[in-house]
Motif scaffolding. Sequence first.
Motif, mmCIF file in Angstrom:
data_model
loop_
_atom_site.group_PDB
_atom_site.id
_atom_site.type_symbol
_atom_site.label_atom_id
_atom_site.label_comp_id
_atom_site.label_asym_id
_atom_site.label_seq_id
_atom_site.Cartn_x
_atom_site.Cartn_y
_atom_site.Cartn_z
ATOM 1 N N SER A 1 -26.350 -31.164 50.404
ATOM 2 C CA SER A 1 -27.405 -30.144 50.421
ATOM 3 C C SER A 1 -28.094 -30.040 49.074
ATOM 4 C CB SER A 1 -26.806 -28.790 50.815
ATOM 5 O OG SER A 1 -26.266 -28.820 52.102
ATOM 6 N N TRP A 2 -27.330 -30.186 47.985
ATOM 7 C CA TRP A 2 -27.900 -30.110 46.630
ATOM 8 C C TRP A 2 -28.928 -31.203 46.407
ATOM 9 C CZ3 TRP A 2 -27.025 -33.354 42.179
ATOM 10 C CH2 TRP A 2 -27.536 -32.840 40.996
ATOM 11 N N VAL A 3 -28.684 -32.376 46.975
ATOM 12 C CA VAL A 3 -29.666 -33.468 46.860
ATOM 13 C C VAL A 3 -30.999 -33.038 47.458
ATOM 14 C CG1 VAL A 3 -30.239 -35.791 47.651
ATOM 15 C CG2 VAL A 3 -27.930 -35.296 46.815
ATOM 16 N N TYR A 4 -30.959 -32.441 48.626
ATOM 17 C CA TYR A 4 -32.193 -32.017 49.301
ATOM 18 C C TYR A 4 -32.877 -30.878 48.550
ATOM 19 C CZ TYR A 4 -31.500 -34.848 53.514
ATOM 20 O OH TYR A 4 -31.376 -35.895 54.407
ATOM 21 N N THR A 5 -32.123 -29.859 48.168
ATOM 22 C CA THR A 5 -32.740 -28.712 47.479
ATOM 23 C C THR A 5 -33.269 -29.115 46.106
ATOM 24 O OG1 THR A 5 -30.582 -28.001 46.605
ATOM 25 C CG2 THR A 5 -31.316 -27.036 48.690
ATOM 26 N N SER A 6 -32.589 -30.047 45.444
ATOM 27 C CA SER A 6 -33.059 -30.494 44.126
ATOM 28 C C SER A 6 -34.352 -31.293 44.239
ATOM 29 C CB SER A 6 -31.977 -31.333 43.434
ATOM 30 O OG SER A 6 -30.832 -30.555 43.181
ATOM 31 N N PHE B 1 -25.060 -22.003 43.792
ATOM 32 C CA PHE B 1 -24.294 -20.811 44.183
ATOM 33 C C PHE B 1 -24.560 -20.452 45.643
ATOM 34 C CE2 PHE B 1 -24.658 -19.452 39.491
ATOM 35 C CZ PHE B 1 -23.499 -20.141 39.181
ATOM 36 N N LEU B 2 -25.819 -20.548 46.052
ATOM 37 C CA LEU B 2 -26.151 -20.237 47.436
ATOM 38 C C LEU B 2 -25.575 -21.270 48.391
ATOM 39 C CD1 LEU B 2 -27.603 -18.448 49.438
ATOM 40 C CD2 LEU B 2 -29.734 -19.678 48.936
ATOM 41 N N LEU B 3 -25.613 -22.525 47.983
ATOM 42 C CA LEU B 3 -25.046 -23.583 48.824
ATOM 43 C C LEU B 3 -23.533 -23.452 48.942
ATOM 44 C CD1 LEU B 3 -27.146 -26.638 47.549
ATOM 45 C CD2 LEU B 3 -27.371 -25.449 49.746
ATOM 46 N N LEU B 4 -22.895 -22.989 47.881
ATOM 47 C CA LEU B 4 -21.455 -22.739 47.942
ATOM 48 C C LEU B 4 -21.144 -21.694 48.999
ATOM 49 C CD1 LEU B 4 -18.582 -23.071 46.838
ATOM 50 C CD2 LEU B 4 -19.143 -21.337 45.096
ATOM 51 N N PHE C 1 -31.636 -27.332 57.307
ATOM 52 C CA PHE C 1 -30.686 -28.441 57.255
ATOM 53 C C PHE C 1 -29.439 -28.053 56.463
ATOM 54 C CE2 PHE C 1 -29.097 -32.063 54.763
ATOM 55 C CZ PHE C 1 -28.610 -32.854 55.788
ATOM 56 N N CYS C 2 -29.642 -27.404 55.300
ATOM 57 C CA CYS C 2 -28.504 -26.996 54.474
ATOM 58 C C CYS C 2 -27.611 -25.995 55.206
ATOM 59 C CB CYS C 2 -28.991 -26.387 53.159
ATOM 60 S SG CYS C 2 -29.821 -27.569 52.066
ATOM 61 N N PHE C 3 -28.210 -25.132 56.014
ATOM 62 C CA PHE C 3 -27.441 -24.128 56.756
ATOM 63 C C PHE C 3 -26.621 -24.773 57.870
ATOM 64 C CE2 PHE C 3 -27.142 -21.154 60.347
ATOM 65 C CZ PHE C 3 -26.430 -20.118 59.748
ATOM 66 N N LEU C 4 -27.180 -25.734 58.576
ATOM 67 C CA LEU C 4 -26.496 -26.341 59.718
ATOM 68 C C LEU C 4 -25.510 -27.434 59.318
ATOM 69 C CD1 LEU C 4 -29.415 -26.658 62.313
ATOM 70 C CD2 LEU C 4 -27.571 -24.953 62.262
ATOM 71 N N LEU C 5 -25.716 -28.038 58.140
ATOM 72 C CA LEU C 5 -24.898 -29.184 57.749
ATOM 73 C C LEU C 5 -23.394 -28.897 57.773
ATOM 74 C CD1 LEU C 5 -24.726 -32.094 56.735
ATOM 75 C CD2 LEU C 5 -24.994 -31.207 54.401
ATOM 76 N N PRO C 6 -22.911 -27.820 57.143
ATOM 77 C CA PRO C 6 -21.449 -27.606 57.183
ATOM 78 C C PRO C 6 -20.907 -27.394 58.588
ATOM 79 C CG PRO C 6 -22.588 -25.701 56.234
ATOM 80 C CD PRO C 6 -23.588 -26.794 56.330
ATOM 81 N N PHE C 7 -21.672 -26.802 59.493
ATOM 82 C CA PHE C 7 -21.226 -26.624 60.869
ATOM 83 C C PHE C 7 -21.051 -27.970 61.574
ATOM 84 C CE2 PHE C 7 -23.193 -22.515 59.959
ATOM 85 C CZ PHE C 7 -22.245 -21.633 60.465
#
Length: 334
Positions: free
Chosen positions: A277-282, A21-24, A238-244
């Motif tokens: 990002s889910w791969v990294y957070t998981s 949900f947060l990654l979304l 990383f998850c924050f910057l990836l979509p940018f």
Amino acid sequence: MYIGKTYKITEFIFWTRRNLFLLLLISIVPVLLYELLALHWLVVPWPIVAFLGTATAFVVGFKNQQTYNRTWEARDIWALKIGMSRAWAMMCRDFIKDSDRAHEIASRNLAWLTVLRYELRSKRAWENIDKSYNREYANFYTIPEREIALSTVLQKYISDDEIEKVISASNPLIQLMSLQSTALVSLSDTGELDNARFFELHKYLREFSTLQARSEKIKNFPYPRQYATVNRIFVWLFCFLLPFAMLKEFNAFNEFVTGLMKGHMVWLVIPFSMIISWVYTSLDQVGESTENPFEGSPNDIPISRMCQDIENEIRAMWGDSKPVQTINPHRIIM
């Protein structure tokens, strides 16, 4: 400990859904700003994020390897304890002439295992068992140490006087070891135990003490907090910057596609950014769930079950084939 062939993907997604949900949200916001508000200057160069992703992968891999090693060491320690407890019971039965005293000393070792597992199941500030995504699974298994008082369990193994001594002692485990040593010395002094057998049994006491210390080391010394903190910061940065970083890349696909997606390829940043990002957070969450192998999570060393099994084996050695009753036979015991 979970002993199925594999976790179902649905179980894994449910366990990590809060991160999803947060990654979304993290993925949607950059796309909205880029596509609807035309803030194209928000694009982050892809090489920068790729370099950060590589560094993050190394950090996450290092953490998971180290936390796995902690669990593996804990497994080895308890395998040694169980094997030595079997040998201890057999030696007590065969070395000590007085059957009642032999049974008493063998049972006191079960009391020591019981006190040790209760100590290992006690909570520490850095453990993760109380996090929301771990608490959800508490209904699927039982942690006996959280349900029955230690004094109640000890009644099966030692006398009321000894229970009082053990419970009131500043270190119950050392108190039990002291009682064992005193019992062996008494048998040696009365000639019921010759020197060779006395030293062999006493050697086992020293080994038990060493294994106890190794268990306490894992319990009382967490995975270094500085590494855990840096790992978490790197993953979420990383998850924050990836979509940018993906905005420009996916927008460039508009030149090659036709049909409905023409001019809208940037919206694909949302699912692909979430997946990566889910791969990294998981991986980070898996490493976290492996940090503390005695806290009582589904991925722990099943010390309660191991103690129950060794008790049944030792009871069978003494001619009692009736198995120990589980706390709740319809639930898994950790």
